[in-house]
Design a protein around this motif. Structure first.
Motif, PDB file in Angstrom:
ATOM      1  N   TRP A 121     -10.327 -60.255 -73.898  1.00  0.00           N
ATOM      2  CA  TRP A 121      -9.119 -60.765 -74.550  1.00  0.00           C
ATOM      3  C   TRP A 121      -9.513 -62.013 -75.347  1.00  0.00           C
ATOM      4  N   ASN A 122      -9.109 -62.054 -76.614  1.00  0.00           N
ATOM      5  CA  ASN A 122      -9.396 -63.237 -77.442  1.00  0.00           C
ATOM      6  C   ASN A 122      -8.363 -63.305 -78.570  1.00  0.00           C
ATOM      7  N   TRP A 123      -8.677 -64.001 -79.647  1.00  0.00           N
ATOM      8  CA  TRP A 123      -7.723 -64.154 -80.748  1.00  0.00           C
ATOM      9  C   TRP A 123      -7.290 -62.803 -81.316  1.00  0.00           C
ATOM     10  N   TYR A 124      -8.193 -61.813 -81.287  1.00  0.00           N
ATOM     11  CA  TYR A 124      -7.885 -60.494 -81.844  1.00  0.00           C
ATOM     12  C   TYR A 124      -6.732 -59.830 -81.076  1.00  0.00           C
ATOM     13  N   SER A 125      -6.522 -60.235 -79.843  1.00  0.00           N
ATOM     14  CA  SER A 125      -5.461 -59.662 -79.012  1.00  0.00           C
ATOM     15  C   SER A 125      -4.111 -60.336 -79.229  1.00  0.00           C
ATOM     16  N   GLN A 126      -4.078 -61.354 -80.112  1.00  0.00           N
ATOM     17  CA  GLN A 126      -2.867 -62.159 -80.279  1.00  0.00           C
ATOM     18  C   GLN A 126      -2.329 -62.068 -81.710  1.00  0.00           C
ATOM     19  N   LYS A 127      -1.116 -61.620 -81.832  1.00  0.00           N
ATOM     20  CA  LYS A 127      -0.489 -61.440 -83.147  1.00  0.00           C
ATOM     21  C   LYS A 127      -0.393 -62.755 -83.911  1.00  0.00           C
ATOM     22  N   ASP A 128      -0.035 -63.845 -83.219  1.00  0.00           N
ATOM     23  CA  ASP A 128       0.161 -65.119 -83.913  1.00  0.00           C
ATOM     24  C   ASP A 128      -1.151 -65.764 -84.353  1.00  0.00           C
ATOM     25  N   GLN A 129      -2.278 -65.148 -84.001  1.00  0.00           N
ATOM     26  CA  GLN A 129      -3.572 -65.647 -84.467  1.00  0.00           C
ATOM     27  C   GLN A 129      -4.217 -64.714 -85.495  1.00  0.00           C
ATOM     28  N   GLY A 130      -3.466 -63.703 -85.923  1.00  0.00           N
ATOM     29  CA  GLY A 130      -3.962 -62.802 -86.967  1.00  0.00           C
ATOM     30  C   GLY A 130      -4.782 -61.649 -86.464  1.00  0.00           C
ATOM     31  N   GLY A 131      -4.644 -61.331 -85.159  1.00  0.00           N
ATOM     32  CA  GLY A 131      -5.407 -60.229 -84.593  1.00  0.00           C
ATOM     33  C   GLY A 131      -4.823 -58.871 -84.933  1.00  0.00           C
TER      34      GLY A 131
END
Length: 359
Positions: free
Chosen positions: A163-173
């Motif tokens: 799990w990292n930024w790619y898993s988070q919509k608000d980080q552009g993942g």
């Protein structure tokens, strides 16, 4: 020589550093990483004179004329704005920002300061793609009646991937930002603007392990995207994107017209630059491979195909810097790609078709 600073050392270390070192008109002057020890190690290993964990320090260096940004998307806007306001040219990885408003603001700053803001839309520079574009432009298929695009990767197929930024919509993942940003650019380049779209997103792997805490965390980004497009000229286009499948034909574009068919495809999962071939047939004929002309081929082969294509992006960027003229693809193309992504999220959320404003 154009002095370059590289921000971000994932893709930056694999592709940006070797490409800028190989280009005859660029010299890597500085590297930035949030871990100062890592920044120092990369700088020493690549004979880069400056390293830092502070963006202000990097852009204050007089020998740095231009900055290449390959950080996660959520950092692009703030970094890009700071760099442009300091009077430095930028090259952005995609997606360029988190929304179209941020992309438009960066573009306006670049124009006001007469700076060259480029985007790494590298598919425009792959030999087979350029050949495919030439064949389409020559009317090989006649009047286009249907376009089908499958881009099916396995980069996130492993459920143990962290799990990292790619898993988070608000980080552009998500795969829309990762692959769809490219697809929307090359659809515009090959076929023209879009008039309306309908998007459906799916998260196939809903949890991943946080490497820092060991806990399973929710994934709220898209693994699969099914997108229907109606182009401005009325042509239907079906786009399927995935980051979680093992497909025998990972990237395949089929164009059907009243006179014939053109297909561009690759069977390479790992290297998404090398391996593309063009096939064509006219009505009543069998589909056969059409060899790409020698004059379009990469002048030098690199084991990592992304370096070959990125070098051509760098060449465009440097030409723009030298001539002080906007190049293609610029941040203008990045804005259009981002607009279509924003509208896809709107369509998925509302479960409706969405009209695309005139470009």
């Amino acid at each position: 020589m154009v002095g370059i600073a590289i921000i971000g050392t994932g893709f930056g270390q694999k592709v940006h550093i070797p490409a800028f070192k190989a280009h005859h008109k660029t010299e890597v002057k500085a590297i930035l990483n949030r871990d100062i020890n890592k920044a120092k190690s990369i700088a020493e290993n690549n004979n880069i004179p400056h390293f830092s964990d502070n963006l202000t320090e990097i852009i204050a260096l007089p020998e740095v004329e231009a900055v290449s940004i390959s950080t996660p998307p959520f950092l692009h806007y703030q970094m890009g704005k700071k760099i442009l306001e300091a009077g430095k040219h930028i090259l952005l990885e995609k997606p360029v920002t988190l929304n179209v408003q941020e992309a438009q603001e960066l573009y306006q700053i670049a124009r006001a300061k007469n700076l060259i803001a480029a985007v790494d839309f590298e598919f425009r520079f792959i030999p087979a793609w350029q050949h495919f574009h030439q064949l389409l432009s020559s009317g090989y298929v006649g009047n286009i009646r249907l376009i089908k695009i499958d881009w099916l990767g396995a980069s996130r197929a492993d459920t143990s991937r962290a799990w990292n930024w790619y898993s988070q919509k608000d980080q552009g993942g998500g795969v829309l930002g990762s692959l769809g940003s490219h697809a929307f650019d090359y659809i515009y380049w090959l076929f023209g603007p879009v008039s309306k779209l309908n998007a459906y997103f799916n998260t196939a792997i809903s949890q991943r392990k946080d490497p820092e805490t060991g806990e399973m965390k929710p994934v709220n980004t898209d693994d699969n995207c099914l997108i229907s497009l109606e182009l401005a000229n009325g042509i239907p286009c079906q786009l399927s994107i995935s980051a979680v499948v093992h497909a025998p034909r990972p990237h395949w574009i089929e164009v059907y017209g009243d006179k014939g068919t053109l297909v561009l495809g690759s069977e390479h999962q790992k290297d998404y630059i090398h391996g593309f071939r063009v096939f064509g047939s006219h009505v009543g004929e069998s589909l056969t491979e059409i060899e790409t002309p020698q004059n379009l081929l990469f002048p030098q082969h690199y084991q990592d195909g992304r370096i070959c294509a990125f070098l051509r992006v760098v060449d465009q960027w440097v030409t723009g810097i030298e001539t002080k003229r906007e190049i293609t693809p610029s941040l203008k193309e990045g804005i259009y790609s981002q607009l279509l992504m924003d509208l896809c999220h709107q369509s998925n959320d509302s479960r409706t078709w969405v009209d695309v404003p005139n470009n």
